[in-house]
Design a protein around this motif. Structure first.
Motif, PDB file in Angstrom:
ATOM      1  N   TYR A  41       2.265  11.947  -0.216  1.00 18.66           N
ATOM      2  CA  TYR A  41       1.731  12.825  -1.257  1.00 18.66           C
ATOM      3  C   TYR A  41       0.268  13.139  -0.949  1.00 18.66           C
ATOM      4  CZ  TYR A  41       6.066  11.656  -3.531  1.00 18.66           C
ATOM      5  OH  TYR A  41       7.400  11.522  -3.795  1.00 18.66           O
ATOM      6  N   PRO A  42      -0.269  14.196  -1.524  1.00 19.55           N
ATOM      7  CA  PRO A  42      -1.680  14.508  -1.280  1.00 19.55           C
ATOM      8  C   PRO A  42      -2.577  13.331  -1.672  1.00 19.55           C
ATOM      9  CG  PRO A  42      -0.583  16.374  -2.308  1.00 19.55           C
ATOM     10  CD  PRO A  42       0.391  15.224  -2.347  1.00 19.55           C
ATOM     11  N   ALA A  43      -3.675  13.181  -0.939  1.00 17.52           N
ATOM     12  CA  ALA A  43      -4.632  12.118  -1.258  1.00 17.52           C
ATOM     13  C   ALA A  43      -5.200  12.338  -2.658  1.00 17.52           C
ATOM     14  CB  ALA A  43      -5.752  12.098  -0.221  1.00 17.52           C
TER      15      ALA A  43
ATOM     16  N   PHE B 151     -11.804   9.686   0.101  1.00 20.13           N
ATOM     17  CA  PHE B 151     -10.574  10.491   0.044  1.00 20.13           C
ATOM     18  C   PHE B 151      -9.485   9.805  -0.769  1.00 20.13           C
ATOM     19  CE2 PHE B 151      -9.646   7.678   3.570  1.00 20.13           C
ATOM     20  CZ  PHE B 151      -8.268   7.505   3.553  1.00 20.13           C
ATOM     21  N   GLU B 152      -9.586   8.483  -0.935  1.00 25.49           N
ATOM     22  CA  GLU B 152      -8.604   7.719  -1.710  1.00 25.49           C
ATOM     23  C   GLU B 152      -8.931   7.691  -3.200  1.00 25.49           C
ATOM     24  OE1 GLU B 152      -7.030   3.958  -0.414  1.00 25.49           O
ATOM     25  OE2 GLU B 152      -8.104   4.141   1.474  1.00 25.49           O
ATOM     26  N   TYR B 153     -10.084   8.214  -3.581  1.00 28.67           N
ATOM     27  CA  TYR B 153     -10.526   8.096  -4.970  1.00 28.67           C
ATOM     28  C   TYR B 153     -10.492   9.455  -5.669  1.00 28.67           C
ATOM     29  CZ  TYR B 153     -12.169   3.627  -3.051  1.00 28.67           C
ATOM     30  OH  TYR B 153     -12.246   2.413  -2.429  1.00 28.67           O
TER      31      TYR B 153
ATOM     32  N   ASP C 166       0.880  -1.161   0.000  1.00 32.64           N
ATOM     33  CA  ASP C 166       0.000   0.000   0.000  1.00 32.64           C
ATOM     34  C   ASP C 166       0.922   1.216   0.000  1.00 32.64           C
ATOM     35  OD1 ASP C 166      -2.618  -1.219   0.239  1.00 32.64           O
ATOM     36  OD2 ASP C 166      -2.019  -1.836   2.235  1.00 32.64           O
ATOM     37  N   GLY C 167       0.497   2.356  -0.402  1.00 35.51           N
ATOM     38  CA  GLY C 167      -0.823   2.610  -0.890  1.00 35.51           C
ATOM     39  C   GLY C 167      -0.726   3.687  -1.937  1.00 35.51           C
ATOM     40  N   PRO C 168      -1.849   4.227  -2.291  1.00 39.31           N
ATOM     41  CA  PRO C 168      -1.901   5.163  -3.415  1.00 39.31           C
ATOM     42  C   PRO C 168      -1.280   6.524  -3.154  1.00 39.31           C
ATOM     43  CG  PRO C 168      -4.041   4.962  -2.342  1.00 39.31           C
ATOM     44  CD  PRO C 168      -3.156   3.926  -1.723  1.00 39.31           C
TER      45      PRO C 168
ATOM     46  N   LEU D 110       2.443  -1.620  -6.551  1.00 40.55           N
ATOM     47  CA  LEU D 110       1.850  -0.642  -5.649  1.00 40.55           C
ATOM     48  C   LEU D 110       0.335  -0.752  -5.723  1.00 40.55           C
ATOM     49  CD1 LEU D 110       2.929   2.637  -4.451  1.00 40.55           C
ATOM     50  CD2 LEU D 110       0.784   2.757  -5.683  1.00 40.55           C
ATOM     51  N   LEU D 111      -0.299  -0.947  -4.572  1.00 43.00           N
ATOM     52  CA  LEU D 111      -1.739  -1.213  -4.517  1.00 43.00           C
ATOM     53  C   LEU D 111      -2.517   0.091  -4.636  1.00 43.00           C
ATOM     54  CD1 LEU D 111      -1.551  -3.902  -1.707  1.00 43.00           C
ATOM     55  CD2 LEU D 111      -1.514  -4.258  -4.185  1.00 43.00           C
ATOM     56  N   GLY D 112      -2.626   0.576  -5.823  1.00 41.50           N
ATOM     57  CA  GLY D 112      -3.304   1.819  -6.153  1.00 41.50           C
ATOM     58  C   GLY D 112      -2.993   2.153  -7.597  1.00 41.50           C
ATOM     59  N   PRO D 113      -3.614   3.171  -8.134  1.00 42.90           N
ATOM     60  CA  PRO D 113      -4.538   4.120  -7.508  1.00 42.90           C
ATOM     61  C   PRO D 113      -5.961   3.583  -7.406  1.00 42.90           C
ATOM     62  CG  PRO D 113      -4.234   4.670  -9.812  1.00 42.90           C
ATOM     63  CD  PRO D 113      -3.319   3.512  -9.540  1.00 42.90           C
ATOM     64  N   GLY D 114      -6.779   4.266  -6.606  1.00 42.13           N
ATOM     65  CA  GLY D 114      -8.188   3.920  -6.467  1.00 42.13           C
ATOM     66  C   GLY D 114      -9.043   4.792  -7.367  1.00 42.13           C
TER      67      GLY D 114
END
Length: 742
Positions: A94-96, A145-147, A67-69, A128-132
């Motif tokens: 980094y910013p969400a 907030f992750e999307y 993780d994560g994005p 890397l488990l992202g992006p969402g």
């Protein structure tokens, strides 16, 4: 003494699968032909919390995921979620992704992906488990907030550069969560009921763009069910759509603990299983990983003749392709962490993502000629936000808090005073990462408000920093919010501050829309998201006017929850009768959720139903002003294979350099199926000096005019009249022009 025999030329030759001069597909087949059944089975499931084995005998390395994005997650123990206790796993946050999407800047997305990819490589991560990219359906979703917001076109445009930037470092993107994971409540036990048109028009486009345009090397299945099958091994989503319709050649990875059945995992498209027994020991055997659904149970079915090996070979082929892109890619860079470029990227993305929602009488930027004392009020000014929130929680090298950023920027020119204002979450630990902060405060709400008002009255300018945080039932994985309102009595506090001092800026740190009963009482409002390591510096830069805000909302802010389509028309968090009966409690007792609102999500609902939002999709102000000319088209009639280009001039009519986002919406004036009033189909961010004018051109093709016809199971563009609308938000259209499809 050792005796050595001379090797033959054949023995000395490099194996084809290790020869990177050979085509990847040839290398894949060569490696596959050399693998045993046990090696193939081992390769398709985890060996630890975050790794899966390669083939040691053949020199094929293991895969390490992370993780994560928004940053590379700290290391955990082999079999547990507990921290491993490393001292060299701190990174830049980094910013969400809501903030990234709010930049409406594809170049920022590319920089984001490259920077994050460099840090992942430095930490020796392969996936890397992202992006969402799950669509914002309800403002209560704890993981929004992750999307990247409510619009499939904006999300599609922003996710592709991220993926390309990340993968340029030899680190695979794992786009998530495929698909229909649009809430956290009942995420493990919900069966989403949705029509095909809505699926294809709203919820699938970002995933399609990610795999077809971004070439994402992996994709993560979701927890929820669709058509009664778990999304992680779903015939319709994975086999029919992802792998057949879209021609996907990458790896489908389970979310941790999302796999539920061996036979479905074999036949319904899952390639790599993670997290089924999350402590690594629950099976009570020496190695619980051998008892995953795609481990010994699969092998035993093969040996007994119940299933063949065609599906297994397909899974391994996909993993070998991934290996040749990542672990066996000799040319991938070494990476770096916390470089000056990474820090600058984090700050710049944060500055461009901050949205100026309201700014009456030019309250912002802060005028230091008239400001000698600044009051900073609110817990979020001093609370670390990089820790918590679920799987995206990070261990950072540093986090510049809002109060610290303000002191650094304004401290030489003005006195900075602070008051707590409210107490929300005084905790400073999540999953073993400890912030070291002690924010405990036992004073009553009245005492805190009284102090804040007193401090506000004594100041020339007040900056309130509040909003949500990453605690449970706020912006956090695993639980949705309980209401649209601000928590911790903040509404009362903000109204009190507005009465105490008219020079007030409300700074909202959230990943979601919130209600604002005080919106007419306060002059200026900034939406600042979760901005990571450079949060305080990015905010201070905007407050001071060093950077001119240019962010635009990636989702609508409704006045009240009932103005959101999912709450007005659909089922949330599930079917009421089934909830009352206690369904949704476990995987054998699922709950249904109907998306009755269909394609009318976000601004599509607001604009079509004439429901005025609090702040519109695409909205965002600047410290300068812009003037749009009249939109022109290079043709008024197009055929099916034509493209059409719309051009508009934009002039900076103020006295500051700034950036505006030109947004193109398309309206189908007469359709055989219901359509939204307008839909975003293009955008460009333009930077202008004072007095400067630039022409902005946006070209679209037939796909921008099309809808998904469920009866034909295809995209259809009907001949007829259309309208192109140019604006700087979904509700602020500056110019429009008609054209027709022949």
């Amino acid at each position: 003494m050792f005796a050595f025999s001379a090797m033959s030329n054949a023995q000395q030759a490099k194996p084809i699968y290790l020869d990177d001069s050979k085509p990847i597909e040839q290398r894949v087949e060569d490696a596959l032909s050399k693998m045993t059944l046990d090696e193939k089975i081992a390769m398709i499931h985890a060996q630890s919390k975050f790794s899966s084995p390669g083939v040691p005998r053949l020199g094929i390395p293991e895969f390490w995921t992370t993780d994560g994005p928004h940053g590379v997650r700290p290391e955990v123990k082999w079999d547990e979620w507990d921290q491993a206790g490393w001292t060299n796993d701190s990174i830049i946050a980094y910013p969400a992704l809501t903030a990234l999407s709010a930049t409406w800047n594809r170049n920022m997305s590319k920089i984001y992906g490259v920077s994050l990819g460099e840090e992942a490589r430095y930490r020796r991560k392969d996936i890397l488990l992202g992006p969402g990219v799950n669509i914002y359906r309800t403002p209560l979703n704890g993981r929004n907030f992750e999307y990247m917001g409510e619009d499939p076109f904006l999300t599609s445009q922003m996710v592709v550069p991220y993926i390309k930037g990340l993968q340029s470092n030899g680190v695979a993107a794992c786009v998530k969560h495929y698909a229909l994971n649009n809430q956290e409540t009942y995420r493990h036990t919900s069966n989403v009921i949705i029509d095909d048109r809505t699926l294809y028009e709203i919820y699938l486009p970002p995933f399609k763009a990610a795999v077809q345009e971004g070439d994402s090397w992996s994709i993560m299945g979701a927890y929820d069910l669709y058509k009664g099958q778990y999304a992680t091994h779903n015939q319709y989503l994975i086999n029919d759509i992802l792998k057949k319709e879209w021609g996907y050649k990458g790896v489908v990875i389970s979310d941790w603990g999302a796999t539920a059945d061996t036979k479905q995992a074999i036949f319904n498209g899952l390639d790599l299983e993670f997290g089924t027994w999350t402590d690594g020991l629950a099976a009570g055997t020496k190695n619980a990983y051998d008892n995953y659904y795609l481990a010994n149970p699969y092998k035993e079915m093969i040996l007994s003749g119940k299933v063949g090996t065609a599906e297994l070979d397909d899974k391994v082929r996909r993993l070998l392709r991934l290996a040749f892109h990542t672990t066996l890619n000799k040319n991938r860079p070494l990476g770096s962490v916390a470089s000056a470029e990474h820090i600058e990227a984090a700050r710049k993305i944060g500055e461009e993502g901050i949205v100026l929602l309201q700014n009456q009488n030019g309250t912002l930027p802060i005028n230091l000629n008239k400001t000698k004392k600044i009051a900073v009020i609110g817990e979020n000014a001093v609370k670390m936000m990089t820790v918590g929130g679920g799987s995206s929680s990070l261990k950072v090298k540093y986090e510049t808090l809002p109060l610290d950023g303000i002191k650094k920027r304004f401290g030489k020119d003005a006195e900075i005073v602070f008051a707590r204002g409210y107490v929300g979450d005084p905790g400073g630990e999540y999953n073993g990462v400890i912030t070291g902060q002690n924010l405990k405060d036992n004073r009553s709400e009245k005492e805190l408000i009284d102090e804040a008002v007193k401090v506000a009255k004594s100041a020339d300018f007040v900056v309130f920093v509040g909003g949500l945080n990453k605690s449970e039932f706020q912006d956090s994985e695993g639980a949705d919010r309980k209401s649209l309102s601000l928590p911790y009595n903040q509404d009362v506090l903000i109204s009190s501050l507005a009465k105490a001092n008219k020079n007030l800026a409300v700074v909202l740190v959230t990943g979601n829309a919130v209600s604002m009963p005080w919106v007419k009482e306060v002059p200026s409002i900034l939406q600042t998201w979760y901005l990571g390591s450079e949060a305080g510096n990015a905010l201070a830069s905007i407050l001071a006017g060093d950077a001119n805000p240019s962010g635009k909302l990636p989702f609508s802010f409704p006045v009240k929850l009932e103005d959101n389509a999912a709450h007005a028309m659909g089922e949330y968090p599930g079917n009421k009768e089934e909830m009352a009966a206690g369904k949704g409690t476990d995987k054998n007792n699922v709950i249904n959720i109907k998306y009755n609102e269909g394609i009318f999500v976000g601004y599509r609902w607001h604009d079509t139903k004439n429901i005025k939002p609090l702040f519109s999709f695409g909205h965002g102000l600047s410290y300068t002003t812009f003037e749009f000319g009249k939109v022109k088209a290079d043709k008024t009639k197009i055929s099916r294979n034509d493209k059409i280009t719309f051009t508009v001039s934009v002039k900076n009519t103020g006295n500051r350099e700034g950036a505006e986002v030109v947004q193109l919406y398309i309206s189908d004036l007469k359709s055989s199926l219901p359509r939204p009033t307008k839909e975003l189909k293009g955008f460009e961010k333009v930077y202008l000096k004072p007095g400067e004018t630039k022409e902005v051109s946006i070209t679209v093709d037939q796909s921008a005019l099309s809808f998904f016809d469920p009866e034909k199971h295809d995209w259809v563009a009907e001949p007829g009249e259309f309208e192109a609308l140019i604006g700087n938000s979904s509700s602020d259209i500056k110019s429009k022009i008609r054209f027709s499809l022949q």
